[in-house]
Design a protein around this motif. Structure first.
Motif, PDB file in Angstrom:
ATOM      1  N   LEU A  65      -3.053 -17.312  12.629  1.00  0.00           N
ATOM      2  CA  LEU A  65      -3.325 -18.753  12.631  1.00  0.00           C
ATOM      3  C   LEU A  65      -2.162 -19.579  13.168  1.00  0.00           C
ATOM      4  O   LEU A  65      -2.295 -20.795  13.337  1.00  0.00           O
ATOM      5  CB  LEU A  65      -3.635 -19.229  11.209  1.00  0.00           C
ATOM      6  N   ASN A  66      -1.038 -18.943  13.431  1.00  0.00           N
ATOM      7  CA  ASN A  66       0.164 -19.716  13.713  1.00  0.00           C
ATOM      8  C   ASN A  66       0.041 -20.558  14.988  1.00  0.00           C
ATOM      9  O   ASN A  66       0.286 -21.765  14.975  1.00  0.00           O
ATOM     10  CB  ASN A  66       1.372 -18.788  13.824  1.00  0.00           C
ATOM     11  N   ARG A  67      -0.356 -19.929  16.084  1.00  0.00           N
ATOM     12  CA  ARG A  67      -0.426 -20.676  17.333  1.00  0.00           C
ATOM     13  C   ARG A  67      -1.604 -21.643  17.346  1.00  0.00           C
ATOM     14  O   ARG A  67      -1.457 -22.809  17.749  1.00  0.00           O
ATOM     15  CB  ARG A  67      -0.523 -19.711  18.524  1.00  0.00           C
ATOM     16  N   SER A  68      -2.757 -21.193  16.902  1.00  0.00           N
ATOM     17  CA  SER A  68      -3.927 -22.080  16.915  1.00  0.00           C
ATOM     18  C   SER A  68      -3.714 -23.269  15.989  1.00  0.00           C
ATOM     19  O   SER A  68      -4.115 -24.401  16.293  1.00  0.00           O
ATOM     20  CB  SER A  68      -5.189 -21.311  16.513  1.00  0.00           C
ATOM     21  N   PRO A  79      -6.097 -27.342  10.113  1.00  0.00           N
ATOM     22  CA  PRO A  79      -6.685 -26.635  11.253  1.00  0.00           C
ATOM     23  C   PRO A  79      -7.730 -25.595  10.841  1.00  0.00           C
ATOM     24  O   PRO A  79      -7.768 -25.128   9.691  1.00  0.00           O
ATOM     25  CB  PRO A  79      -5.476 -25.951  11.906  1.00  0.00           C
ATOM     26  N   GLU A  80      -8.544 -25.235  11.800  1.00  0.00           N
ATOM     27  CA  GLU A  80      -9.583 -24.232  11.581  1.00  0.00           C
ATOM     28  C   GLU A  80      -8.961 -22.920  11.090  1.00  0.00           C
ATOM     29  O   GLU A  80      -7.957 -22.461  11.622  1.00  0.00           O
ATOM     30  CB  GLU A  80     -10.358 -23.993  12.871  1.00  0.00           C
ATOM     31  N   GLY A  81      -9.581 -22.337  10.096  1.00  0.00           N
ATOM     32  CA  GLY A  81      -9.107 -21.072   9.544  1.00  0.00           C
ATOM     33  C   GLY A  81      -8.177 -21.216   8.360  1.00  0.00           C
ATOM     34  O   GLY A  81      -7.963 -20.250   7.608  1.00  0.00           O
ATOM     35  N   TYR A  82      -7.613 -22.406   8.168  1.00  0.00           N
ATOM     36  CA  TYR A  82      -6.652 -22.584   7.087  1.00  0.00           C
ATOM     37  C   TYR A  82      -7.298 -22.481   5.714  1.00  0.00           C
ATOM     38  O   TYR A  82      -6.721 -21.902   4.788  1.00  0.00           O
ATOM     39  CB  TYR A  82      -5.936 -23.934   7.240  1.00  0.00           C
ATOM     40  N   LYS A  83      -8.492 -23.043   5.561  1.00  0.00           N
ATOM     41  CA  LYS A  83      -9.158 -22.973   4.259  1.00  0.00           C
ATOM     42  C   LYS A  83      -9.423 -21.535   3.847  1.00  0.00           C
ATOM     43  O   LYS A  83      -9.171 -21.136   2.704  1.00  0.00           O
ATOM     44  CB  LYS A  83     -10.477 -23.750   4.304  1.00  0.00           C
ATOM     45  N   ALA A 129       5.325 -15.248   9.447  1.00  0.00           N
ATOM     46  CA  ALA A 129       3.942 -15.281   9.929  1.00  0.00           C
ATOM     47  C   ALA A 129       3.542 -16.681  10.369  1.00  0.00           C
ATOM     48  O   ALA A 129       2.956 -16.862  11.441  1.00  0.00           O
ATOM     49  CB  ALA A 129       3.003 -14.778   8.835  1.00  0.00           C
ATOM     50  N   SER A 130       3.829 -17.694   9.562  1.00  0.00           N
ATOM     51  CA  SER A 130       3.522 -19.077   9.924  1.00  0.00           C
ATOM     52  C   SER A 130       4.211 -20.008   8.947  1.00  0.00           C
ATOM     53  O   SER A 130       3.795 -20.132   7.799  1.00  0.00           O
ATOM     54  CB  SER A 130       2.016 -19.348   9.908  1.00  0.00           C
ATOM     55  N   LEU A 131       5.252 -20.662   9.425  1.00  0.00           N
ATOM     56  CA  LEU A 131       5.986 -21.576   8.563  1.00  0.00           C
ATOM     57  C   LEU A 131       5.104 -22.731   8.104  1.00  0.00           C
ATOM     58  O   LEU A 131       5.125 -23.122   6.936  1.00  0.00           O
ATOM     59  CB  LEU A 131       7.213 -22.107   9.312  1.00  0.00           C
ATOM     60  N   ALA A 132       4.303 -23.279   9.016  1.00  0.00           N
ATOM     61  CA  ALA A 132       3.474 -24.442   8.680  1.00  0.00           C
ATOM     62  C   ALA A 132       2.480 -24.111   7.567  1.00  0.00           C
ATOM     63  O   ALA A 132       2.316 -24.881   6.620  1.00  0.00           O
ATOM     64  CB  ALA A 132       2.739 -24.941   9.917  1.00  0.00           C
TER      65      ALA A 132
END
Length: 592
Positions: free
Chosen positions: A58-61, A77-81, A121-124
């Motif tokens: 999910l990091n880039r998207s 963003p999409e996929g976060y939920k 993996a994804s800081l955000a």
């Protein structure tokens, strides 16, 4: 972009071989009942799967889509939920939480490795659950039993998120001048009114409720930092049966448009007489908040480490695959038009710098996490006192230096890619943008340096420093490979400290002017000790006939590289720190 692979081998080496944490866990009753090495390994394996399979994709998207704000509502963003749901269902939100209220009760040493994985993996994405974990820590340490019972189980389960609401438009680090006010409602609650900015996860669509920890001032509060109280303010009020009630009087006024971490909602939060509940004692809010600060600042340092680890993995894979030019010793791939980037000395310099800083940072942050565990779980009061002193001293170092090194390594990884590092599809430019915030929030790195030299060292008369330097000296044996260089650097740091404290008696600007260079000098010596420990441990395991000989030999070679190519940075940092303040303050404001 390389697929993220959690550095589990190095994590286990640092935890079990260098710092012997499994043996320590067995000595603490409350930890012994919760975790052993086998359990910890299973947790690490599952965490690696979560990070690489669920979060990293999910990091880039997430960065490209970002968050959207519409009439006070934030959409992630999409996929976060879905990813957050998996995160919560796995119990990860309560990994270090109090078992009394549904947490897993894991030691910080283990949680620190998990933190690194998810940050890589994804800081955000990771910022959403991490703020809940931090808020839970403060609630558990200072709130009433009623508040703990009402809020912690849902926060540990991940059903409810959390935030920290400190900063205001006119007040960043200087919290003593905040204007948010709290008025007693006469029923055990307070009306909170004011505006907070830069609130990570202040509003989002991932959880049913968001629990804000808000710093505010009571009407009769003393001026300055001693007049700040801490309040728990839920987005939705909670009924006596635990169900959600009506919306509280608060709203997200907007979200920031930022350089990086675009999938993390950074919110302006407006409180308009919102109902809140006092956490801890009146006018003692900073004390309550600082309970979690050591953990949070360690976590921010690990954010820098996680980002630089991902940058290293990307750059290493690219350098091994990309062919450009020929080796200085002659063609390596004679059947091809060029050799891999790995044949070039400057590419190796960048990669080895990254490797030495990353592995050193992982071990150093693990050491600090171990001290947090000792301070929390040990039954030996002297041991607890010593660990608390080390945490106080080293927390600003781990926050500032790991994040500075994180940016350095992310930029170096981008440089390895050349022009492709500037292109979005390779992922390196996002890492540079994302990691930059880690040097700023949770107290800028300049503030961390001022805390180290001005508060932790100067105000203690050097007592905290002496505790740390004694630990280093006591661990060094005359036959250690780096004994002479390490002990010499320790002596130099001690002398540097003495000279700066002497200068500061005649010049009040010395501490503020020298502190950043001093922190860097301190960190290079600390990493030297860490690398000495790792090299010695690798040598011991090689002597025992370990099957991992190539990996252990690489550890020793990297230690030698650190002492030859990175530790010398100490000299320039020390010289700058000692240079005085004449030139800094000779220019008038209009001469700048």
């Amino acid at each position: 972009m390389a697929e993220y692979k959690a550095p589990l081998r190095d994590m286990r080496f640092v935890m079990y071989d260098v710092f012997n944490v499994a043996e320590q866990w067995s000595q603490w009753p409350s930890v012994r009942e919760t975790v052993d090495q086998e359990t910890a390994d299973a947790i690490l394996e599952e965490a690696a799967k979560l990070a690489s399979r669920t979060i990293a994709p999910l990091n880039r998207s997430g960065d490209e889509e970002g968050c959207s704000w519409n009439d006070g509502q934030v959409t992630t963003p999409e996929g976060y939920k879905d990813a957050y749901q998996l995160f919560a269902e796995g119990g990860w939100s309560g990994l270090g939480g109090n078992p009394v209220y549904g947490g897993m009760g894991m030691p910080k040493v283990l949680a620190a490795q998990f933190d690194e994985m998810v940050c890589s993996a994804s800081l955000a994405f990771t910022l959403y659950p991490s703020l809940g974990a931090g808020a839970s820590l403060a609630i558990d340490a200072h709130a009433s039993d009623e508040l703990k019972e009402a809020y912690l189980p849902k926060m540990y389960s991940g059903e409810w998120a959390g935030t920290m609401c400190l900063t205001e438009p006119h007040a960043g680090t200087d919290l003593g001048i905040i204007r948010t006010k709290a008025e007693d409602n006469g029923d055990g609650s307070y009306a909170i009114t004011g505006t907070k900015i830069f609130i990570t996860g202040g509003e989002h669509d991932l959880t049913d409720n968001i629990i804000h920890l808000v710093l505010a001032k009571l009407p009769d509060a003393p001026s300055g930092p001693k007049g700040i109280s801490l309040f728990l303010v839920p987005k939705f009020l909670v009924n006596e049966d635990g169900s959600l009630g009506e919306s509280n009087k608060l709203a997200c006024g907007s979200i920031e448009h930022k350089m990086g971490i675009n999938a993390s909602a950074t919110c302006v939060m407006n409180f308009d007489g919102a109902k809140g509940y006092l956490v801890g004692e009146p006018n003692k809010g900073l004390n309550a908040m600082f309970t979690m600060m050591n953990y949070e600042r360690l976590f921010v340092g690990i954010q820098g480490l996680g980002s630089s680890e991902m940058s290293y993995q990307n750059a290493l894979e690219y350098a091994q695959d990309r062919v450009q030019g020929r080796s200085a010793n002659g063609a390596v791939q004679k059947d091809k038009a060029a050799d891999p980037l790995m044949v070039h000395g400057d590419i190796r310099r960048m990669l080895l710098n990254m490797k030495a800083l990353n592995e050193g940072g992982r071990a150093f942050s693990t050491y600090v996490a171990k001290q947090l565990d000792i301070a929390k779980f040990s039954q030996d009061e002297h041991e607890k006192e010593k660990a608390s002193a080390l945490v106080a001293l080293l927390t600003p170092v781990v926050k500032a230096f790991l994040t500075d090194a994180g940016l350095e390594s992310c930029v170096a990884g981008q440089q390895v890619f050349g022009g492709h590092g500037f292109i979005r599809e390779w992922g390196q430019e996002q890492l540079v943008r994302d990691v930059r915030i880690t040097q700023i929030y949770e107290g800028t790195n300049g503030i961390q340096a001022l805390d180290l030299l001005g508060r932790k060292i100067a105000l203690s008369g050097g007592a905290y420093l002496e505790t740390f330097l004694s630990e280093i000296r006591n661990s060094v044996h005359s036959d250690d490979e780096f004994a002479d260089e390490l002990l010499s650097s320790v002596d130099k740091l001690e002398e540097l400290t003495r000279k700066l404290l002497a200068q500061s008696k005649n010049d009040p600007n010395v501490i503020n002017s020298a502190c950043v260079d001093y922190l860097n000098a301190f960190a290079y010596v600390a990493y030297g000790w860490i690398w000495s420990l790792m090299s010695k441990t690798a040598g011991r395991k090689l002597a025992e006939g370990s099957e991992d000989s190539s990996w252990l030999e690489a550890k020793q070679i990297t230690a030698r590289y650190y002492f030859k190519r990175i530790l010398p940075r100490y000299e320039s940092a020390a010289a700058a720190a000692l240079s005085g303040t004449d030139e800094l303050f000779s220019l008038s404001p209009d001469q700048f």
